[in-house]
Scaffold this motif. Structure first.
Motif, mmCIF file in Angstrom:
data_model
loop_
_atom_site.group_PDB
_atom_site.id
_atom_site.type_symbol
_atom_site.label_atom_id
_atom_site.label_comp_id
_atom_site.label_asym_id
_atom_site.label_seq_id
_atom_site.Cartn_x
_atom_site.Cartn_y
_atom_site.Cartn_z
ATOM 1 N N TYR A 273 4.908 34.639 -20.704
ATOM 2 C CA TYR A 273 6.101 34.544 -19.841
ATOM 3 C C TYR A 273 6.321 35.898 -19.180
ATOM 4 O O TYR A 273 6.511 36.909 -19.849
ATOM 5 C CB TYR A 273 7.324 34.149 -20.655
ATOM 6 C CG TYR A 273 8.603 34.099 -19.842
ATOM 7 C CD1 TYR A 273 8.821 33.065 -18.947
ATOM 8 C CD2 TYR A 273 9.579 35.092 -19.972
ATOM 9 C CE1 TYR A 273 9.989 33.014 -18.197
ATOM 10 C CE2 TYR A 273 10.739 35.044 -19.225
ATOM 11 C CZ TYR A 273 10.928 34.002 -18.345
ATOM 12 O OH TYR A 273 12.094 33.956 -17.600
ATOM 13 N N VAL A 274 6.294 35.914 -17.833
ATOM 14 C CA VAL A 274 6.468 37.151 -17.079
ATOM 15 C C VAL A 274 7.958 37.442 -16.973
ATOM 16 O O VAL A 274 8.710 36.695 -16.320
ATOM 17 C CB VAL A 274 5.818 37.037 -15.684
ATOM 18 C CG1 VAL A 274 6.073 38.313 -14.891
ATOM 19 C CG2 VAL A 274 4.325 36.764 -15.808
ATOM 20 N N GLU A 275 8.388 38.558 -17.586
ATOM 21 C CA GLU A 275 9.803 38.914 -17.598
ATOM 22 C C GLU A 275 10.212 39.715 -16.365
ATOM 23 O O GLU A 275 11.307 39.524 -15.818
ATOM 24 C CB GLU A 275 10.116 39.712 -18.855
ATOM 25 C CG GLU A 275 9.960 38.915 -20.144
ATOM 26 C CD GLU A 275 10.239 39.756 -21.380
ATOM 27 O OE1 GLU A 275 10.135 41.021 -21.284
ATOM 28 O OE2 GLU A 275 10.556 39.189 -22.432
ATOM 29 N N GLY A 276 9.311 40.658 -15.917
ATOM 30 C CA GLY A 276 9.702 41.492 -14.777
ATOM 31 C C GLY A 276 8.492 42.025 -14.035
ATOM 32 O O GLY A 276 7.444 42.301 -14.624
ATOM 33 N N ILE A 277 8.650 42.157 -12.702
ATOM 34 C CA ILE A 277 7.612 42.751 -11.840
ATOM 35 C C ILE A 277 8.307 43.747 -10.927
ATOM 36 O O ILE A 277 9.328 43.426 -10.303
ATOM 37 C CB ILE A 277 6.866 41.683 -11.007
ATOM 38 C CG1 ILE A 277 6.142 40.674 -11.915
ATOM 39 C CG2 ILE A 277 5.858 42.341 -10.071
ATOM 40 C CD1 ILE A 277 5.520 39.514 -11.156
ATOM 41 N N ASN A 278 7.751 44.940 -10.838
ATOM 42 C CA ASN A 278 8.289 46.015 -9.998
ATOM 43 C C ASN A 278 9.748 46.301 -10.351
ATOM 44 O O ASN A 278 10.583 46.538 -9.477
ATOM 45 C CB ASN A 278 8.140 45.651 -8.519
ATOM 46 C CG ASN A 278 8.203 46.868 -7.608
ATOM 47 O OD1 ASN A 278 7.726 47.953 -7.974
ATOM 48 N ND2 ASN A 278 8.789 46.709 -6.435
ATOM 49 N N GLY B 222 14.874 34.847 -11.696
ATOM 50 C CA GLY B 222 13.654 35.170 -12.446
ATOM 51 C C GLY B 222 12.405 34.943 -11.585
ATOM 52 O O GLY B 222 12.494 34.716 -10.366
ATOM 53 N N TRP B 223 11.222 35.009 -12.228
ATOM 54 C CA TRP B 223 9.939 34.907 -11.502
ATOM 55 C C TRP B 223 9.324 33.521 -11.705
ATOM 56 O O TRP B 223 9.335 32.955 -12.797
ATOM 57 C CB TRP B 223 8.945 35.962 -11.980
ATOM 58 C CG TRP B 223 9.276 37.348 -11.492
ATOM 59 C CD1 TRP B 223 9.945 38.303 -12.162
ATOM 60 C CD2 TRP B 223 8.963 37.870 -10.215
ATOM 61 N NE1 TRP B 223 10.094 39.427 -11.393
ATOM 62 C CE2 TRP B 223 9.477 39.190 -10.177
ATOM 63 C CE3 TRP B 223 8.327 37.390 -9.068
ATOM 64 C CZ2 TRP B 223 9.369 40.014 -9.060
ATOM 65 C CZ3 TRP B 223 8.209 38.217 -7.966
ATOM 66 C CH2 TRP B 223 8.714 39.518 -7.972
ATOM 67 N N MET B 224 8.782 32.984 -10.588
ATOM 68 C CA MET B 224 8.051 31.728 -10.601
ATOM 69 C C MET B 224 6.752 31.893 -9.806
ATOM 70 O O MET B 224 6.658 32.752 -8.932
ATOM 71 C CB MET B 224 8.893 30.598 -9.978
ATOM 72 C CG MET B 224 10.163 30.288 -10.729
ATOM 73 S SD MET B 224 11.154 29.002 -9.904
ATOM 74 C CE MET B 224 10.066 27.593 -10.085
ATOM 75 N N TYR B 225 5.773 31.080 -10.140
ATOM 76 C CA TYR B 225 4.496 31.155 -9.397
ATOM 77 C C TYR B 225 4.123 29.767 -8.887
ATOM 78 O O TYR B 225 4.512 28.738 -9.454
ATOM 79 C CB TYR B 225 3.378 31.715 -10.287
ATOM 80 C CG TYR B 225 2.819 30.723 -11.290
ATOM 81 C CD1 TYR B 225 1.679 29.977 -11.001
ATOM 82 C CD2 TYR B 225 3.432 30.523 -12.528
ATOM 83 C CE1 TYR B 225 1.163 29.060 -11.918
ATOM 84 C CE2 TYR B 225 2.915 29.626 -13.436
ATOM 85 C CZ TYR B 225 1.777 28.898 -13.133
ATOM 86 O OH TYR B 225 1.271 27.984 -14.030
ATOM 87 N N ILE C 56 -2.634 31.937 -4.959
ATOM 88 C CA ILE C 56 -1.533 32.159 -5.913
ATOM 89 C C ILE C 56 -0.449 32.968 -5.203
ATOM 90 O O ILE C 56 -0.758 33.926 -4.480
ATOM 91 C CB ILE C 56 -2.039 32.930 -7.155
ATOM 92 C CG1 ILE C 56 -3.279 32.263 -7.747
ATOM 93 C CG2 ILE C 56 -0.940 33.051 -8.201
ATOM 94 C CD1 ILE C 56 -4.076 33.162 -8.668
ATOM 95 N N GLU C 57 0.792 32.585 -5.475
ATOM 96 C CA GLU C 57 1.911 33.355 -4.918
ATOM 97 C C GLU C 57 3.034 33.414 -5.935
ATOM 98 O O GLU C 57 3.491 32.382 -6.429
ATOM 99 C CB GLU C 57 2.403 32.707 -3.625
ATOM 100 C CG GLU C 57 3.428 33.557 -2.880
ATOM 101 C CD GLU C 57 3.790 32.952 -1.523
ATOM 102 O OE1 GLU C 57 2.966 33.108 -0.594
ATOM 103 O OE2 GLU C 57 4.865 32.334 -1.428
ATOM 104 N N TRP C 58 3.427 34.668 -6.287
ATOM 105 C CA TRP C 58 4.561 34.889 -7.193
ATOM 106 C C TRP C 58 5.806 35.168 -6.334
ATOM 107 O O TRP C 58 5.781 36.044 -5.462
ATOM 108 C CB TRP C 58 4.278 36.069 -8.128
ATOM 109 C CG TRP C 58 3.303 35.728 -9.233
ATOM 110 C CD1 TRP C 58 1.954 35.763 -9.180
ATOM 111 C CD2 TRP C 58 3.657 35.292 -10.540
ATOM 112 N NE1 TRP C 58 1.416 35.368 -10.374
ATOM 113 C CE2 TRP C 58 2.431 35.077 -11.246
ATOM 114 C CE3 TRP C 58 4.858 35.038 -11.200
ATOM 115 C CZ2 TRP C 58 2.395 34.639 -12.554
ATOM 116 C CZ3 TRP C 58 4.816 34.614 -12.513
ATOM 117 C CH2 TRP C 58 3.600 34.402 -13.177
ATOM 118 N N ASN C 59 6.865 34.436 -6.653
ATOM 119 C CA ASN C 59 8.118 34.567 -5.894
ATOM 120 C C ASN C 59 9.290 34.775 -6.861
ATOM 121 O O ASN C 59 9.316 34.196 -7.953
ATOM 122 C CB ASN C 59 8.390 33.323 -5.053
ATOM 123 C CG ASN C 59 7.401 33.168 -3.913
ATOM 124 O OD1 ASN C 59 7.266 34.051 -3.077
ATOM 125 N ND2 ASN C 59 6.690 32.055 -3.903
#
Length: 283
Positions: free
Chosen positions: A222-227, A239-242, A264-267
């Motif tokens: 589970y990706v909690e945070g990006i940048n 939160g993050w979804m792909y 792939i795209e993370w938003n």
């Protein structure tokens, strides 16, 4: 008369026998004389004289023989040693002379053999060349690639929802793009969305924090945070979804196995994906 004849006969036989004996004696004496003439026996004086003469001859030889000098003996021995040494040297030279033709013959044989090895080397070269050409002719396996991008466009529209400490171009770029679409080669048949996200963030030095698959109930990363943008940084539903090829899956990123050409795209979402056009049912 009979007695007289008988006496005459006896007397005649006696005379005949006597005559025969006389002849045999004469013949025996003649034979002895012949043997003496062939092998005369020396008389006692003659037998004694030769011994005396031989003794006098030996004494003369002794007088005539010179005394042997020790130095002469040593000189003779030295000469013999020198002769033997010279003979050995001569034998060695002859042996060397005999061996030289053999060595030359062996060299010639090696020279004659060496050309035969060249064709073998040529064959090996041709084999290597053919193998190389075969490899060149064989089509190289095509690389399997995917494309990944990371965007925060919704935060630009809902800026007031974002935590004031994160309202900066450092975290939210003006164009809303943290990572523009970038291609990555799939390294195995089991590469997932999570594998490619890890490679992209490491390569571009983008901060990321996640929760392991064994640390949650979803059995997936589970990706909690990006940048530095985390869940709940812009509200309780953020939160993050792909999505892959325009579709948002309902399972974790470490469970989605990629195939060649996937996009792939993370938003970042502020409303559980509804602001991204995805109506999440909560499952």
């Amino acid at each position: 008369m009979r007695k007289g004849l008988h006496f005459l006969l006896i007397s005649l036989l006696a005379i005949f026998l006597i005559a025969c004996n006389i002849q045999t004696v004469e013949k025996f004496e003649q034979m002895q004389e012949q043997e003496r003439s062939v092998n005369p026996h020396p008389t006692s004086e003659q037998e004694q004289n030769p011994s005396v003469e031989s003794e006098s001859a030996e004494e003369k030889q002794k007088l005539q023989e010179p005394e042997v000098d020790d130095n002469a003996l040593f000189k003779g021995n030295d000469k013999e040693l020198q002769q033997t040494i010279e003979e050995q040297k001569a034998q060695q030279e002859t042996n060397e002379v005999k061996q030289k033709p053999k060595q030359e013959d062996e060299k010639k044989q090696e020279v004659t053999k060496s050309p035969s090895s060249k064709p073998a080397n040529d064959k090996q070269k041709t084999n290597t060349v053919t193998s190389k050409t075969e490899k060149q002719q064989q089509p190289a396996p095509q690389k399997r690639t995917v494309t990944i991008a990371i965007r925060v466009d919704t935060l630009l529209k809902h800026w007031n929802k974002l935590d004031p400490s994160l309202q900066s171009e450092k975290y939210v770029p003006k164009n809303g793009i943290i990572l523009k679409p970038t291609k990555y080669e799939l390294l195995s048949e089991k590469d997932t969305v999570w594998d490619v996200l890890q490679r992209a963030t490491k390569e571009h030095k983008i901060q990321m924090e996640y929760q392991g698959a064994n640390e949650n109930i979803y059995n997936s990363v589970y990706v909690e945070g990006i940048n530095h943008l985390y869940e709940f940084s812009a509200g309780e539903l953020s939160g993050w979804m792909y999505k892959v090829n325009g579709v948002y899956p309902n399972y974790g990123c470490s469970q989605y196995v990629l195939k060649d050409g996937d996009i792939i795209e993370w938003n970042y979402t502020v409303d559980l994906g509804r602001d991204l056009g995805h109506d999440w049912d909560g499952n």
